[in-house]
Design an enzyme around this catalytic site. Structure first.
Site, mmCIF file in Angstrom:
data_model
loop_
_atom_site.group_PDB
_atom_site.id
_atom_site.type_symbol
_atom_site.label_atom_id
_atom_site.label_comp_id
_atom_site.label_asym_id
_atom_site.label_seq_id
_atom_site.Cartn_x
_atom_site.Cartn_y
_atom_site.Cartn_z
ATOM 1 N N HIS A 120 0.911 -1.394 0.049
ATOM 2 C CA HIS A 120 0.042 0.003 0.107
ATOM 3 C C HIS A 120 0.776 1.302 0.051
ATOM 4 C CE1 HIS A 120 1.412 0.445 4.138
ATOM 5 N NE2 HIS A 120 0.792 -0.728 4.517
ATOM 6 N N ASP A 144 4.129 -4.658 3.728
ATOM 7 C CA ASP A 144 5.433 -4.872 3.575
ATOM 8 C C ASP A 144 5.589 -6.386 4.045
ATOM 9 O OD1 ASP A 144 4.856 -4.442 6.105
ATOM 10 O OD2 ASP A 144 5.999 -2.860 6.438
#
EC number: 3.1.3.2
Length: 423
Positions: free
Chosen positions: A42, A287
Site C-alpha cells: 500500500h 510490507d
C-alpha cells in the site's frame, strides 16, 4: 562462357531453394509476454499505533491510525500510470474485466491503494466515461475477511510449528547477540516512550510512528535524534528477518511466504498450459507480504519494502515455444524496476527450472506441516498410556470372565428344611 552459365545456374538454384524454404518453413514465432502477476505494498499511511508519551495521538491524523494518506493515493496512481506504460500493447488501453483480477487484504489502506492504482492504470476512455467531468471509473477489487485470509496477510497463523521455530530463533547466537547489544538502547527508548514491553520484536512500532510523523512534517522529540532513528531503522529491518529468516529460513518459508508462492506457481503453470486466467493478476497487500514472499524466493535485500513498492512476475513464451519467468522489483518511483534473479537461475529463468528451484519452500499440506512433531518425551507418554490402557483392558476382560463363569455355574446339592414344601 560455360563457366559463366554454370555460375548463373548455381545462383538460380540457390535462390529457388531459399524460396522453397521460406514457403515450407513456418515463420519464427517472436518472444511474447503472456501473463503478469503483481504484488505491491500500500501507499503512504498514518501510523498504525502510537506510544503513551507521544504528543501526537490519533486525532492528529485526519482519518485516524493506519489509513492511506493523500500522498499514498498519489504514489499508487503514479504506479498505475507506470504500469500502464510498461504494459502498453499487452493490456488493452481501456479496462476489460476479462483481462484483470485484483485481490486485496481487507484493510482500508490496501483496498484504497488498489483503487488508486487502477485509476492510473485504466483511466476511462470514450463510452467508459459515465461523467465527462470525472476521469475515473469503478473497477472491482476483491477481498476476504482478515480472519479468513490465508494468502496475503502475514505472518500466517495459527501455526504451532512456526511459533516453535520463533522460540528456537530467540535462542540463536545472532538473536541473543542482537538483544544484548541493544539492551540499554531499548531501555532508553522504553523510558522515553512510556512503553513497558519493548523488545527487539516490537520496537519497529516506535520507528514506524516516528517515521510517519517525520514524513508528515511533525516535530520529533529531542531524544529521537538522527542517530537514534538510524538505529531504530536497523532494528526494524532485523524484526522482518526475525519473522521469516535468521534460523531455518526454508522451513519458515514453507509455513509463511511459500503459501503465496505456491499460488503464484500454480497460476504460472496454468497460464503456460491453458491460458484460463486473466492476463494481469494483482495482489494489494503489506510490507510483511512482500518480505515473506521474497524470503521464500531468497531474493530479499534485507530492507523494509517502501510504500507502493511492487514485485513483478512476468511469464514469457519464447520463440521456441517454451516458457520463462522474469522477476523485477520496483522500489524507487524514479527508476526502472530492478531485475531479480532466483538463486541458481538466470534472470530469464525457464519455467520448469523456476518450479524446480522453488519446490523446496512450497508446503505440501500447510495444516499438517504446522502441527508439532512428537518429541521423545511425547513418545514416552504415549507408550506409557498405551501400556496402562492395555493392562486396564485385560483386567476388565478378566473380571468379566470371572463374573460370567460364576453366573453360569449350576447350583450345588442342599438339604431340604423340615416343613418346606416340595415342588
Amino acid at each position: 562462357m560455360a563457366g559463366k552459365r554454370s555460375g548463373w545456374s548455381r545462383a538460380a538454384l540457390l535462390q529457388l531453394l531459399l524460396g522453397v524454404n521460406l514457403v515450407v518453413m513456418p515463420p519464427t514465432r517472436a518472444r511474447s509476454l503472456r501473463f503478469v502477476t503483481l504484488l505491491y505494498r500500500h501507499g503512504d499511511r498514518s501510523p498504525v499505533k502510537t506510544y503513551p508519551k507521544d504528543p501526537y495521538q490519533e486525532e492528529e491524523w485526519p482519518q485516524g491510525f493506519g489509513q492511506l494518506t493523500k500522498e499514498g493515493m498519489l504514489q499508487h496512481w503514479e504506479l498505475g500510470q507506470a504500469l500502464r506504460q510498461r504494459y502498453h500493447g499487452f493490456l488493452n488501453t481501456s479496462y476489460h474485466r476479462q483481462e484483470v483480477y485484483v485481490r486485496s487484504t481487507d484493510f482500508d489502506r490496501t483496498l484504497m491503494s488498489a483503487e488508486a492504482n487502477l485509476a492510473g492504470l485504466f483511466p476511462p476512455n470514450g463510452m467508459q466515461r459515465f461523467n465527462p467531468n470525472i476521469s475515473w471509473q469503478p473497477i472491482p477489487v476483491h477481498t476476504v475477511p482478515i480472519t479468513e485470509d490465508r494468502l496475503l496477510k502475514f505472518p500466517l497463523g495459527p501455526c504451532p510449528r512456526y511459533e516453535q521455530l520463533q522460540n528456537e530463533t530467540r535462542q540463536t547466537p545472532e538473536y541473543q547477540n542482537e538483544s544484548s547489544r541493544n539492551a540499554q538502547f531499548l531501555d532508553m527508548v522504553a523510558n522515553e516512550t512510556g512503553l513497558t514491553d519493548l523488545t527487539l520484536e516490537t520496537v519497529w512500532n516506535v520507528y514506524d510512528t516516528l517515521f510517519c510523523e517525520q514524513t508528515h512534517g511533525l516535530r520529533l522529540p529531542p531524544w529521537a535524534s538522527p542517530q537514534t532513528m538510524q538505529r531504530l531503522s536497523r532494528l526494524k529491518d532485523f524484526s522482518f528477518r526475525f519473522l521469516f529468516g535468521i534460523y531455518q529460513q526454508a522451513e519458515k518459508a514453507r509455513l509463511q511466504g511459500g503459501v503465496l508462492l505456491a499460488q503464484i506457481r500454480k497460476n504460472l503453470t496454468l497460464m503456460a498450459t491453458t491460458s484460463q486466467l486473466p492476463k494481469l493478476l494483482v495482489y494489494s497487500a503489506h510490507d510483511t507480504t512482500l518480505v515473506a514472499l521474497q524470503m521464500a524466493l531468497d531474493v530479499y535485500n534485507g530492507e523494509q519494502a517502501p510504500y507502493a513498492s511492487c514485485h513483478i512476475f512476468e511469464l514469457y513464451q519464447e520463440d521456441s515455444g517454451n516458457f520463462s519467468v522474469e522477476m523485477y522489483f520496483r522500489n524507487e518511483s524514479d527508476k526502472a524496476p530492478w531485475p531479480l534473479s532466483l538463486p541458481g537461475c538466470p534472470h530469464r529463468c525457464p519455467l520448469q527450472d523456476f518450479l524446480r528451484l522453488t519446490e523446496p519452500v512450497v508446503p505440501k499440506d500447510w495444516q499438517q506441516e504446522c502441527q508439532l512433531a512428537s518429541g521423545p518425551a511425547d513418545t514416552e507418554v504415549i507408550v506409557a498410556l498405551a501400556v496402562c490402557g492395555s493392562i486396564l483392558f485385560l483386567l476388565i476382560v478378566l473380571l468379566l470372565t470371572v463374573l460370567f463363569r460364576m453366573q453360569a455355574q449350576p447350583p450345588g446339592y442342599r438339604h431340604v428344611a423340615d416343613g418346606e414344601d416340595h415342588a
